[in-house]
Design an enzyme around this catalytic site. Structure first.
Site, PDB file in Angstrom:
ATOM      1  N   SER A 136       6.944  61.278  30.369  1.00  0.00           N
ATOM      2  CA  SER A 136       6.037  60.336  29.658  1.00  0.00           C
ATOM      3  C   SER A 136       5.134  60.509  30.163  1.00  0.00           C
ATOM      4  CB  SER A 136       6.567  59.180  29.783  1.00  0.00           C
ATOM      5  OG  SER A 136       6.212  58.459  28.282  1.00  0.00           O
ATOM      6  N   ASP A 165      11.016  62.262  18.212  1.00  0.00           N
ATOM      7  CA  ASP A 165       9.856  61.999  19.885  1.00  0.00           C
ATOM      8  C   ASP A 165       8.453  61.320  18.140  1.00  0.00           C
ATOM      9  OD1 ASP A 165       8.005  60.431  21.181  1.00  0.00           O
ATOM     10  OD2 ASP A 165       8.124  61.729  22.491  1.00  0.00           O
ATOM     11  N   HIS A 192      11.241  58.291  21.283  1.00  0.00           N
ATOM     12  CA  HIS A 192      10.741  58.326  22.942  1.00  0.00           C
ATOM     13  C   HIS A 192      11.381  57.920  23.983  1.00  0.00           C
ATOM     14  CE1 HIS A 192       7.078  59.270  25.609  1.00  0.00           C
ATOM     15  NE2 HIS A 192       7.183  58.067  26.594  1.00  0.00           N
TER      16      HIS A 192
END
EC number: 2.3.1.31
Length: 487
Positions: free
Chosen positions: A150, A313, A346
């Site tokens: 991320s 995601d 995610h």
């Protein structure tokens, strides 16, 4: 094979030796960075772990008295992908954070009060420069790898651009080469929730009276983006929380509502609202493209890359990782791509430890020929007959037989196909049918090299030899999946 945690750890704090020159034009002095270290450094084995948006330096092990390990303990430790018996792993809290590193909640030496919104606006680049200065102060002159998911993946990619000769490998997980309009929109809503809380007071609030309501709302909204439709259907469905029927009001009724409320309430206990503003704005500014081109933006990179996406995601969809891959391959960089298959959205990069350990472990510490070869295979003297070779191959159920000289060195190889052809050719001596120019490999070589040699020479086995050309083992296509290794 996964083993134990790194055990009890402590967070350390380091004051940078020089001021930081920030992208906004400000020179920031007295910067402190919180970090943790796992494993011993040997000068070439250091791996830097970059945390996601609201993470911290406590990536692995346990703080004294804690029962919950660090946020990425599943892949850091002895025998795991980031093997602390092999590597020295360092995790640092980002500049602008609130878990020990200098940020808006830190004391401004000029006033003796928290910076608040007088803290300069920072960028991902500034975070990376702070990490680089930390490492230099610690006497670390190169990195074996930088890894992050991320926002941590953004830092990893920024490292490849800012300090291309400093880092050898980059692992970017569930991230992108730039921040998209959708990401900016989510950040804007989160900041609006905080800044519309009366307790925010322009960023000047006491520690005991933070704008927790706004921060909680920001977290609730953000947490939705970390999940997936499938994971929410599985985890919550339309179930009600502690009741059997609708209440026909506006209290929390659904399980998913209760979950998000809990996420918001617990988050405010560990995070600073102003830090949330600064870090999300840093994410907004992240953009590695140059003249609108990611290929041009990554042209100066030198590292080897592993780019990983998560199948479900929708915050950082796989296409964003594939864009990075396209830019890297266009620049002729050595890069691999993998997709974690996960229903968790995610958050999959924090939850799918088994897949991550395999994918990352193979990139950092690839399996070698020694891991798959057959040790001490049968061999035959070059003066032997074809009949003796055939009997030996039948007895051991093998299709490839090394032929050795009187001093034990490899002089050729014979296959079951050679034996079959010898009947038609009426050959008697082994030397007449064996292949003398043998393609060999050594046990420390990579499986990727072995696969490419097999493909290039259209062969299905490789004798494994030492420096003196003595046979140590055999590697065959039966134990090496050519398609998987090449992929």
């Amino acid at each position: 094979m996964l083993q134990d945690s790194v055990g009890e750890v402590t967070t350390k704090y380091h004051a940078l030796s020089v001021p930081l020159s920030l992208e906004c034009g400000v020179s920031l002095s007295g910067v402190r960075i919180a970090y943790e270290r796992y494993g011993r450094a040997d000068g070439k084995n250091v791996i830097l772990v970059c945390h996601p948006l609201t993470g911290d330096a406590h990536a692995a092990g346990f703080h004294k008295g804690d029962t919950k390990p660090g946020w990425w303990d599943g892949i850091i430790g002895p025998g795991k992908a980031l093997d602390t018996n092999r590597y020295c792993v360092i995790a640092a809290n980002v500049l602008g954070g609130c878990k020990g590193s200098t940020g808006p909640s830190s004391e401004d030496p000029a006033t003796g009060k928290p910076y608040g919104t007088t803290f300069p606006v920072i960028t991902i680049r500034d975070m990376v420069h702070a990490e680089h200065q930390l490492l230099e102060d610690l006497g670390i002159s190169e990195l074996y790898a930088v890894i992050g998911g991320s926002m941590g993946g953004m830092q990893a990619m920024q490292w490849s651009v800012e300090f291309p000769s400093f880092v050898r490998r980059i692992i970017c997980i569930a991230s992108a080469g730039y921040t998209t309009p959708m990401h900016i929109a989510f950040g804007a809503v989160g900041r609006a929730a905080i800044m519309s809380d009366p307790e925010w007071n322009g960023g000047n609030y006491p520690a005991e009276k933070k704008p927790n309501h706004g921060l909680s709302l920001a977290r609730m909204m953000a947490h939705i983006t970390y999940l997936s439709d499938e994971s929410m259907r599985t985890k919550f469905g339309r179930r009600l929380q502690k009741q059997d029927a609708f209440g026909y009001g506006f209290d929390t009724e659904f399980s998913v509502e209760s979950y998000l409320q809990h996420q918001g309430e617990t988050f405010v206990e560990r995070f600073d609202p102003n830090s949330y503003l600064y870090i999300t704005r840093a994410v907004d500014y992240y953009d590695l493209t140059k003249n609108g081109s990611l290929t041009e933006g990554l042209a100066a990179t030198q590292a080897k890359f592993l780019i990983i996406s998560v199948s479900s995601d929708w915050l950082y969809p796989p296409y964003l990782s594939q864009e990075i891959m396209l830019a890297l391959t266009t620049n002729n960089r050595e890069a691999r791509y993998a997709e974690i298959v996960s229903p968790h959205g995610h958050d999959g990069f924090l939850l799918e430890n088994a897949q991550l350990n395999y994918i990352v472990g193979q990139f950092l510490t690839p399996m070698t020929v020694e891991d798959l070869m057959t040790n001490n295979p049968p061999s035959i003297q070059e003066t032997s007959s074809i009949r003796e070779a055939a009997e030996l191959m039948i007895g051991h159920e093998i299709n490839h037989l090394p032929v050795v000289s009187g001093n034990g060195t490899l002089s050729g190889i014979v296959t079951s196909w050679d034996i079959a052809k010898s009947v038609a050719g009426d050959f008697q001596d082994l030397a007449e049918i064996m292949t003398k120019d043998v393609i060999t490999i050594q046990r420390s070589d990579s499986l990727r090299l072995a696969a490419s040699l097999m493909e290039k020479h259209a062969i299905s086995a490789l004798p494994v030899v030492d420096d003196s050309n003595h046979v140590l083992g055999m590697l065959t296509s039966e134990t090496l999946s050519l398609s998987e290794v090449l992929q």
